[in-house]
Scaffold this motif. Structure first.
Motif, PDB file in Angstrom:
ATOM      1  N   THR A 138       0.820  -1.199   0.000  1.00  0.00           N
ATOM      2  CA  THR A 138       0.000   0.000   0.000  1.00  0.00           C
ATOM      3  C   THR A 138       0.856   1.253   0.000  1.00  0.00           C
ATOM      4  O   THR A 138       0.605   2.203  -0.739  1.00  0.00           O
ATOM      5  CB  THR A 138      -0.941   0.007   1.221  1.00  0.00           C
ATOM      6  N   ASN A 162      -5.532   4.627   3.007  1.00  0.00           N
ATOM      7  CA  ASN A 162      -5.034   3.388   2.407  1.00  0.00           C
ATOM      8  C   ASN A 162      -5.863   2.983   1.205  1.00  0.00           C
ATOM      9  O   ASN A 162      -5.340   2.450   0.221  1.00  0.00           O
ATOM     10  CB  ASN A 162      -5.034   2.263   3.442  1.00  0.00           C
ATOM     11  N   GLU A 163      -7.178   3.226   1.275  1.00  0.00           N
ATOM     12  CA  GLU A 163      -8.060   2.882   0.153  1.00  0.00           C
ATOM     13  C   GLU A 163      -7.705   3.709  -1.081  1.00  0.00           C
ATOM     14  O   GLU A 163      -7.699   3.196  -2.211  1.00  0.00           O
ATOM     15  CB  GLU A 163      -9.526   3.114   0.540  1.00  0.00           C
ATOM     16  N   GLU A 164      -7.399   4.984  -0.883  1.00  0.00           N
ATOM     17  CA  GLU A 164      -7.011   5.836  -2.012  1.00  0.00           C
ATOM     18  C   GLU A 164      -5.637   5.432  -2.545  1.00  0.00           C
ATOM     19  O   GLU A 164      -5.434   5.323  -3.759  1.00  0.00           O
ATOM     20  CB  GLU A 164      -7.010   7.300  -1.585  1.00  0.00           C
ATOM     21  N   ARG A 176      -5.334   2.599  -4.980  1.00  0.00           N
ATOM     22  CA  ARG A 176      -5.749   2.828  -6.365  1.00  0.00           C
ATOM     23  C   ARG A 176      -4.751   3.704  -7.126  1.00  0.00           C
ATOM     24  O   ARG A 176      -4.949   3.983  -8.307  1.00  0.00           O
ATOM     25  CB  ARG A 176      -7.132   3.489  -6.376  1.00  0.00           C
TER      26      ARG A 176
END
Length: 260
Positions: free
Chosen positions: A109, A143-145, A148
């Motif tokens: 990540t 972390n989600e961004e 991607r």
């Protein structure tokens, strides 16, 4: 500002140096208009023009953002495009900037990462529109961004306190990447162009040799002393004005005993 319906391909002003488009700068969910203005100013300082804003705060032309933007209030800030995060990651090669990186390769990540200086060498090889992505003031990019985003950038800093202010982080990163936007078109002169010509430097050495003889510097030490002086002035890259000033001083020092 425009919205992402007006943006189709991530295009921007083409860099006149090598025909490439300099990276865009994207700011995700900034809370402070002042930080957006600070980033716009840094972009203006270092030649970047395309500002992308995801969920931005209100940017009042009479408010903090425009007050902090300096001359960027005239172009970079008012020409900023408001886009969605989906549009950003789908249309650009994205570089997420973060202060927190994983310590090893067990998680991808926030690891591996590049420093801004390393990006400056590698980004010119990326055959796609690129965007430097900065996150929120307090938590940065989630972390989600980051999951991607195509790659990660991190600024080397004190391990005990690596987190920089959003505006500071953007300014440092853009400074390191300035050649992608400015090429050689910076304010500072080329040192090679103002360095004194070799014949003038040689006259400085000759004058030093004369001075050593005039003050009866031990003859067996003169060669070593002259070698030391050559190393000192070789590192100094004297300008012609500096060399001529030294010549004048050395000449006066050499002639002074004869006047007594």
């Amino acid at each position: 500002m425009t919205d992402d319906s007006d943006i189709t391909d991530g295009s921007s002003v083409v860099d006149p140096v090598d025909g490439r488009t300099p990276p865009a700068v994207a700011v995700v969910d900034a809370q402070s208009p002042g930080n957006v203005g600070t980033i716009a100013r840094a972009m203006k300082n270092f030649g970047f023009e395309e500002l992308l804003l995801v969920d931005p705060p209100e940017l009042d032309p009479e408010g903090e953002a425009y007050g902090f933007a300096g001359h960027a209030r005239e172009d970079v800030l008012p020409n900023a495009d408001e886009i969605g995060f989906d549009h950003l990651v789908e249309n650009y090669h994205t570089i997420g900037c973060t202060a927190v990186t994983n310590e090893d390769d067990r998680s991808h990540t926030r690891f591996p990462y590049s420093t801004p200086a390393e990006l400056a060498d590698r980004l010119p090889t990326v055959e796609a529109p690129t965007a430097l992505v900065f996150g929120r003031e307090r938590v940065g990019l989630t972390n989600e961004e980051l999951a991607r985003i195509d790659e990660i950038c991190s600024i080397p800093a004190n391990a005990d306190y690596p987190v920089l202010n959003l505006g500071q982080a953007a300014t440092i990163t853009l400074y390191e990447l300035r050649n992608l936007a400015l090429g050689d078109a910076t304010q500072l002169p080329d040192l090679e162009r103002v360095r004194a010509p070799e014949p003038t430097i040689d006259r400085v050495y000759d004058q030093w040799a004369d001075l050593l003889a005039e003050i009866n510097h031990p003859e067996e030490k003169r060669e070593k002393t002259m070698r030391m002086l050559r190393r000192v002035f070789g590192r100094a890259d004297l300008t012609e004005r500096e060399a001529n000033t030294l010549l004048g001083l050395l000449r006066r020092a050499t002639e002074r005993p004869a006047e007594k």
